[in-house]
Design a protein around this motif. Structure first.
Motif, PDB file in Angstrom:
ATOM      1  N   ARG A   6      18.207  -3.442  72.808  1.00  0.00           N
ATOM      2  CA  ARG A   6      18.298  -4.793  73.339  1.00  0.00           C
ATOM      3  C   ARG A   6      17.104  -5.596  72.854  1.00  0.00           C
ATOM      4  O   ARG A   6      16.046  -5.046  72.559  1.00  0.00           O
ATOM      5  N   ASP A  11      17.210 -11.245  76.700  1.00  0.00           N
ATOM      6  CA  ASP A  11      17.532 -10.928  78.097  1.00  0.00           C
ATOM      7  C   ASP A  11      16.785 -11.856  79.047  1.00  0.00           C
ATOM      8  O   ASP A  11      17.339 -12.324  80.046  1.00  0.00           O
ATOM      9  N   ARG A 275      20.234  -8.941  82.025  1.00  0.00           N
ATOM     10  CA  ARG A 275      21.079  -7.786  81.742  1.00  0.00           C
ATOM     11  C   ARG A 275      22.220  -7.657  82.746  1.00  0.00           C
ATOM     12  O   ARG A 275      23.167  -6.905  82.502  1.00  0.00           O
ATOM     13  N   ARG A 329      21.726   1.397  82.692  1.00  0.00           N
ATOM     14  CA  ARG A 329      21.272   0.536  81.607  1.00  0.00           C
ATOM     15  C   ARG A 329      21.776  -0.888  81.762  1.00  0.00           C
ATOM     16  O   ARG A 329      21.126  -1.839  81.339  1.00  0.00           O
ATOM     17  N   ARG A 330      22.937  -1.061  82.355  1.00  0.00           N
ATOM     18  CA  ARG A 330      23.556  -2.372  82.490  1.00  0.00           C
ATOM     19  C   ARG A 330      23.849  -2.657  83.958  1.00  0.00           C
ATOM     20  O   ARG A 330      23.828  -1.765  84.797  1.00  0.00           O
ATOM     21  N   GLU A 334      28.804  -5.419  84.570  1.00  0.00           N
ATOM     22  CA  GLU A 334      28.725  -5.222  83.127  1.00  0.00           C
ATOM     23  C   GLU A 334      29.141  -3.800  82.752  1.00  0.00           C
ATOM     24  O   GLU A 334      29.885  -3.596  81.776  1.00  0.00           O
ATOM     25  N   ASP A 338      32.413  -2.677  80.553  1.00  0.00           N
ATOM     26  CA  ASP A 338      32.334  -1.770  79.410  1.00  0.00           C
ATOM     27  C   ASP A 338      33.297  -0.601  79.574  1.00  0.00           C
ATOM     28  O   ASP A 338      33.986  -0.201  78.640  1.00  0.00           O
ATOM     29  N   ASN A 348      29.074   0.767  73.298  1.00  0.00           N
ATOM     30  CA  ASN A 348      28.599   0.042  74.468  1.00  0.00           C
ATOM     31  C   ASN A 348      27.932  -1.248  74.012  1.00  0.00           C
ATOM     32  O   ASN A 348      26.993  -1.230  73.239  1.00  0.00           O
TER      33      ASN A 348
END
Length: 351
Positions: A6, A11, A275, A329-330, A334, A338, A348
């Motif tokens: 990222r 972000d 994020r 992570r998300r 989100e 995914d 991803n």
């Protein structure tokens, strides 16, 4: 699934957009003097710009996905379906369906590797199309809305009015707002993001272009008959969206992104919000806005109440995210997006 690196300043820029979105939804512009006047002034300053920043950042993410060859058709479909249901139940002015409509178009134009001209040509075509559409369909611009401008006819009728809503007269008409993600994708394809890390000139150029667009209304004051006859083309108007409005907001959004990159601006509290931008978009409406509507059905709560709602949601979100991102992570929605959209093993997505 493949993990993607990222870009933390992007972000953080998206986190700024989240903060602006929540603030403008909770805090009105009716305050006069003192604390309420200052809060209202802040709302006026950022109103609309947080949405433009979202669109530009979305275009950047989609262009990066296109460069990797990621599939977006299913992602756009599920985002559009979710947005339609969300709009019909909780938030009539929702932005997810327009974003879902923009996504495949931007990705398709971003596919040719190392070629920026399809994106630039699309931007030019839309800029030309906007005044043409004003001539052909301008009469619908206000007629589609009720007297106080809060309800569009597409909310109760399906047909030509629905097409007008998404293309010309809605909250985020594609003939206009599609320029913003295209500009974001163009910035990625043109390597401006890399340049912005090294120098201030990309930010200066973007903000300078925004300043020039802000001066467009003066053209109608020059007394030139042909300009006078089409004065509406030079106004800074959201609905119906005008060329100066789009270019001004696009320039400001790009300027913010480039400044974040140049300063390596990436505070964790904002990056986490960025994020989880989809989660925050839905959560602040479902958890807080709907409760405020119980006591103020007309959404006319006092400005101090709106500021308190903003602060309360921000504190809750910060507490929740610190725990969520320790393991994930998300953001919650989100990650769900995914899982549904990439269930066939696709990568991803980072955006």
């Amino acid at each position: 699934m493949t993990q993607r690196a990222r870009i933390a300043p992007l972000d953080a820029a998206r986190g700024l957009a989240v903060a602006g979105m929540v603030w403008t939804h909770f805090v009105g512009t009716e305050g006069v003097g003192g604390f309420e006047g200052a809060a209202s002034a802040l709302t006026t300053l950022i109103y609309g710009r947080e949405a433009a920043l979202f669109f530009v950042l979305a275009g950047m993410s989609w262009a990066m996905q296109a460069a990797r060859g990621d599939r977006v058709g299913r992602r756009a479909l599920f985002l559009g379906l979710f947005g339609f249901v969300f709009g019909r139940t909780l938030w009539p002015t929702e932005v997810l369906v327009p974003l879902a409509l923009c996504m495949p178009l931007v990705v398709a134009l971003s596919r040719p590797q190392e070629r920026a001209w399809p994106l630039a040509l699309a931007v030019f075509g839309l800029v030309v199309a906007m005044p043409i559409c004003d001539v052909l369909f301008g009469d619908y611009a206000w007629g589609d809305w009720n007297e106080d401008g809060t309800v569009h006819a597409a909310e109760s009728t399906f047909g030509w009015v629905t097409l007008r809503y998404y293309l010309l007269t809605g909250n985020y008409p594609l003939v206009g707002w599609l320029v913003l993600p295209l500009l974001g994708a163009l910035a990625v394809r043109g390597e401006w993001l890399a340049a912005a890390r090294r120098s201030l000139w990309p930010a200066a150029l973007a903000l300078g272009a925004a300043a020039l667009a802000s001066a467009a209304p003066w053209l109608a004051e020059l007394g030139i008959p042909v300009l006078d006859a089409h004065a509406s083309w030079f106004e800074l108007v959201w609905v119906p969206t005008t060329v100066p409005f789009v270019l001004r907001e696009g320039g400001i959004a790009l300027g913010v992104v480039f400044l974040c990159l140049r300063a390596d601006f990436a505070p964790e509290v904002l990056a986490r919000h960025g994020r989880a931008s989809l989660t925050h978009y839905v959560a602040h409406i479902a958890l807080v806005f709907t409760l405020l509507r119980v006591w103020w059905p007309d959404e006319d709560w006092p400005i101090p109440v709106g500021v308190a709602a903003f602060c309360g949601y921000w504190v809750f979100a910060h507490w929740f995210q610190a725990r969520w991102f320790a393991r994930h992570r998300r953001g919650p929605l989100e990650a769900s997006w995914d899982a549904v959209a990439d269930r066939d093993g696709g990568p991803n997505q980072p955006g």
